[in-house]
Scaffold this active site. Structure first.
Site, short mmCIF file in Angstrom:
data_model
loop_
_atom_site.label_atom_id
_atom_site.label_comp_id
_atom_site.label_asym_id
_atom_site.label_seq_id
_atom_site.Cartn_x
_atom_site.Cartn_y
_atom_site.Cartn_z
N LYS A 1 1.97 -3.64 6.78
CA LYS A 1 2.58 -3.63 5.39
C LYS A 1 3.97 -3.20 5.41
O LYS A 1 4.55 -4.05 4.49
CB LYS A 1 1.70 -2.69 4.60
CG LYS A 1 0.21 -2.93 4.25
CD LYS A 1 0.16 -4.21 3.50
CE LYS A 1 -1.48 -4.35 3.21
NZ LYS A 1 -1.46 -5.91 2.92
N SER B 1 0.88 -1.17 0.00
CA SER B 1 -0.08 0.02 -0.09
C SER B 1 0.89 1.31 0.07
O SER B 1 2.05 1.19 0.57
CB SER B 1 -0.89 0.02 1.04
OG SER B 1 -1.46 1.20 1.55
N TYR C 1 -1.77 -0.68 11.05
CA TYR C 1 -2.26 -1.39 9.55
C TYR C 1 -0.97 -1.15 8.49
O TYR C 1 -0.43 -2.02 7.80
CB TYR C 1 -3.50 -0.78 8.95
CG TYR C 1 -3.59 -0.99 7.36
CD1 TYR C 1 -3.65 -2.38 7.05
CD2 TYR C 1 -3.55 -0.06 6.57
CE1 TYR C 1 -3.77 -2.74 5.53
CE2 TYR C 1 -3.59 -0.26 5.16
CZ TYR C 1 -3.67 -1.69 4.79
OH TYR C 1 -3.84 -1.85 3.37
#
Ligand code: NAD
Ligand code: UD1
Length: 349
Positions: free
Chosen positions: A154, A125, A150
């Site tokens: 990643k 992302s 989050y």
């Protein structure tokens, strides 16, 4: 044709990619545990491709379940979409995110090494760039200045993938998505909302459907032309095409050892107020909104440098924001008509 394992293939981006790969002649095999999706997505995929999908309900954090899939099938490549993705939920429950996202990737890597599968595309992302001062965001910018669990999950997964690729002779491509939007043109497949959305487009769709009163525009005092924040929205079908190109490249790769990260965006910034106008012109309806304060942690401007995707993959996003709004609205109308009734079970392999 090659056999591609798609983890998280019942989800938003995975299901669109499954459709495209199948239409391009690939054999696909989906695994998902429906933690953030429903079996109806697989039925929609099957309807669009007019074919049954090979599927197993597997939780990737369960290494035995995962190994069982590898022991019974042979895969040429894997696309790893499975993961939890809500920023706000990750702030409230970081362990849930680290456990699910990182354990899933570790288990997948262990199975790949055990069964000698060497090619993997990973869903990363733009969030891994964190707070960068300069745009467009390029792949050689430093990553890791993350602002929520989050994003950190990643970032950590990218580090793990790179180490393992180089030491275990794997060929891995991390694709850093910017803001995925849109839906399949059939109107059968899209992102099914759960609760009150946090992201812009799902929220606008609920407003347009009369389920929410108005949109809160988070900030009109950024240093942008209209004062609202700017993002790089990319149509989910374009994203699917990016995955197709990545798989094609990995399958043809001469070198068996490599790790690379590539942005997938349009390279064009669109403001919140411009997005509202696009929805209004696509649907012929007003989007009532009010200006609210800035949302904590939001960047003023984020959009992708796209040269690497173009050079390495021959990828360029083609679908416009207007097209994305039209497709989103078509899917929303489909949901409004069919309701969100409880799912029936799907066939398992
Ligand atoms: P999604 O939630 O719609 O799809 C993810 C799928 O993975 C879901 O079907 C979910 O049930 C499944 N899953 C999650 N954990 C699992 C587990 N332990 N075992 C088996 N299945 C599991 O999300 P999406 O929007 O399709 O995103 C796909 C990937 O792309 C995610 O990794 C996400 O972090 C990443 N990504 C998404 C966006 C975005 O805005 N949608 C942006 C950047 C990156
Ligand atoms: C968010 C996540 C990011 C994730 C991405 C997936 C945060 C801080 N970041 O990014 O990690 O990868 O989604 O697409 O949550 N907006 C409004 N009103 C709303 C909702 C959003 O004005 O009700 C604005 C936001 O301030 C932002 C833009 O719309 O400027 C896009 O927001 P959103 O869709 O949540 O995406 P990101 O913030 O870019």
């Amino acid at each position: 044709m090659a056999n591609v394992l798609i983890t998280g293939g019942a989800g938003y981006i995975g299901s669109h990619t499954a459709v495209l790969l199948s239409q391009e002649g690939y054999d696909i095999y989906i695994i998902d545990n429906f933690i953030n999706s429903e079996p109806s997505a697989l039925r929609a995929v099957e309807k669009i491709i007019s074919k049954c999908v090979q599927f197993s309900e597997v939780d990737l954090t369960n290494s035995e379940e995962l190994d069982a899939v590898f022991s019974k099938n042979s895969f040429d490549a894997i696309i790893h979409f499975a993961g939890l993705k809500s920023v706000s939920e990750s702030v409230g429950d970081p362990l849930k995110y680290y456990n699910n996202n990182i354990s899933s990737t570790l288990n997948l890597l262990n199975s790949m090494c055990k069964y000698n599968i060497t090619k993997l595309v990973f869903s990363s992302s733009a969030t891994v760039y964190g707070k960068c001062e300069t745009v467009p965001l390029a792949e050689d910018f430093p990553i890791g200045q993350t602002t929520n669990p989050y994003a950190t999950s990643k970032f950590v997964q990218e580090l793990i993938l790179k180490d393992v690729a180089l030491s275990n002779n794997l060929n891995i491509m991390a694709l850093r998505y910017f803001n995925p939007v849109g839906a399949h043109t059939s109107g059968l497949l899209g992102e099914k909302p759960r609760g009150i959305p946090n992201n812009l487009c799902p929220y606008i769709l609920q407003v347009l459907s009369g389920k929410l009163d108005r949109l809160n525009v988070f900030g009109d005092d950024y240093e942008t032309a209209d004062g609202s924040a700017i993002r790089d929205y990319i149509h989910v079908v374009d994203l699917a095409i990016g995955h197709l190109k990545a798989i094609e490249k990995l399958l043809c790769a001469e070198s068996s050892v490599s790790y690379d990260a590539i942005n997938l965006g349009r390279g064009v910034g669109v403001s919140v107020l411009e997005m509202i106008k696009s929805f209004e012109s696509a649907t012929g309806r007003k989007v009532p909104y009010k200006i609210a304060g800035r949302r904590q942690g939001d960047l003023p401007v984020s959009y992708a440098a796209t040269d690497k995707a173009s050079a390495e993959l021959g990828f360029q996003a083609e679908r416009s924001i207007e097209q994305a709004c039209l497709d989103l609205w078509r899917y929303q109308e489909h949901l409004n008509k069919t309701g969100t009734s409880k799912e029936q079970s799907v066939r398992e392999k």
